[in-house]
Design a protein around this motif. Structure first.
Motif, mmCIF file in Angstrom:
data_model
loop_
_atom_site.group_PDB
_atom_site.id
_atom_site.type_symbol
_atom_site.label_atom_id
_atom_site.label_comp_id
_atom_site.label_asym_id
_atom_site.label_seq_id
_atom_site.Cartn_x
_atom_site.Cartn_y
_atom_site.Cartn_z
ATOM 1 N N MET A 1 0.840 -1.189 0.000
ATOM 2 C CA MET A 1 0.000 0.000 0.000
ATOM 3 C C MET A 1 0.879 1.244 0.000
ATOM 4 O O MET A 1 1.818 1.338 0.787
ATOM 5 C CB MET A 1 -0.910 -0.010 1.228
ATOM 6 C CG MET A 1 -1.683 1.271 1.443
ATOM 7 S SD MET A 1 -2.814 1.736 0.127
ATOM 8 C CE MET A 1 -4.347 1.233 0.814
ATOM 9 N N THR A 3 1.745 5.115 0.700
ATOM 10 C CA THR A 3 1.410 6.146 1.680
ATOM 11 C C THR A 3 2.018 7.456 1.214
ATOM 12 O O THR A 3 3.222 7.533 0.966
ATOM 13 C CB THR A 3 1.960 5.801 3.081
ATOM 14 O OG1 THR A 3 1.400 4.557 3.503
ATOM 15 C CG2 THR A 3 1.618 6.888 4.089
ATOM 16 N N ASP A 26 -4.331 3.416 -5.742
ATOM 17 C CA ASP A 26 -4.832 3.228 -4.393
ATOM 18 C C ASP A 26 -3.726 3.632 -3.415
ATOM 19 O O ASP A 26 -2.620 3.081 -3.466
ATOM 20 C CB ASP A 26 -5.223 1.757 -4.186
ATOM 21 C CG ASP A 26 -5.926 1.523 -2.866
ATOM 22 O OD1 ASP A 26 -6.532 2.471 -2.327
ATOM 23 O OD2 ASP A 26 -5.866 0.376 -2.361
ATOM 24 N N PHE A 27 -4.007 4.599 -2.559
ATOM 25 C CA PHE A 27 -3.017 5.068 -1.598
ATOM 26 C C PHE A 27 -3.726 5.636 -0.381
ATOM 27 O O PHE A 27 -4.934 5.896 -0.411
ATOM 28 C CB PHE A 27 -2.100 6.130 -2.227
ATOM 29 C CG PHE A 27 -2.796 7.424 -2.568
ATOM 30 C CD1 PHE A 27 -2.707 8.515 -1.721
ATOM 31 C CD2 PHE A 27 -3.536 7.543 -3.736
ATOM 32 C CE1 PHE A 27 -3.350 9.702 -2.028
ATOM 33 C CE2 PHE A 27 -4.171 8.729 -4.057
ATOM 34 C CZ PHE A 27 -4.084 9.816 -3.200
ATOM 35 N N ARG A 28 -2.955 5.796 0.666
ATOM 36 C CA ARG A 28 -3.499 6.438 1.853
ATOM 37 C C ARG A 28 -2.706 7.710 2.111
ATOM 38 O O ARG A 28 -1.544 7.818 1.713
ATOM 39 C CB ARG A 28 -3.497 5.513 3.061
ATOM 40 C CG ARG A 28 -2.162 5.213 3.653
ATOM 41 C CD ARG A 28 -2.283 4.276 4.878
ATOM 42 N NE ARG A 28 -1.042 4.255 5.600
ATOM 43 C CZ ARG A 28 -0.739 5.041 6.629
ATOM 44 N NH1 ARG A 28 -1.600 5.917 7.071
ATOM 45 N NH2 ARG A 28 0.423 4.963 7.241
#
Length: 115
Positions: A1, A3, A26-28
């Protein structure tokens, strides 16, 4: 994932955020000023950078200049960021095995190219 270490007040950080959103990745988001990284987290992050640890520091900031470190060690750089999160260079994208400072913001795309 992925960031993204993000400061919404920084134009370069906003550009990096826009790049990631445009890519449909898709990332946070980690707002490191609101939730600062611990010294251990900073050490781990620094180890994933291609650059040296000093590149992680915003050396033009008042807090850094006040420290008056002529030739700072890696530890001194990380301790300074831990005490003053504003000193962390931004934007920064972390993939878990490698991290890139987004200066220029397009530099973060190198992590996407490798995925």
């Amino acid at each position: 994932m992925l960031t993204l270490y993000h400061n919404p007040r920084c134009s370069k950080s906003r550009e990096a955020l826009n790049l990631l959103e445009t890519q449909g990745v898709d990332f946070r988001i980690h707002r490191y000023l609101e939730t600062p990284l611990s010294l251990d987290e900073l050490q781990s992050l620094a180890a994933r950078l291609d650059d040296d640890t000093l590149a992680l520091v915003r050396t033009n900031e008042m807090e850094w200049k006040a420290l008056r470190l002529a030739a700072p060690s890696e530890q001194q750089c990380l301790e300074a960021i831990a005490q003053h999160p504003r000193l962390m260079q931004r934007p920064l994208l972390d993939r878990g095995d490698r991290a890139v400072i987004g200066r220029p913001p397009e530099a973060i795309l190198s992590l996407l190219d490798e995925a």
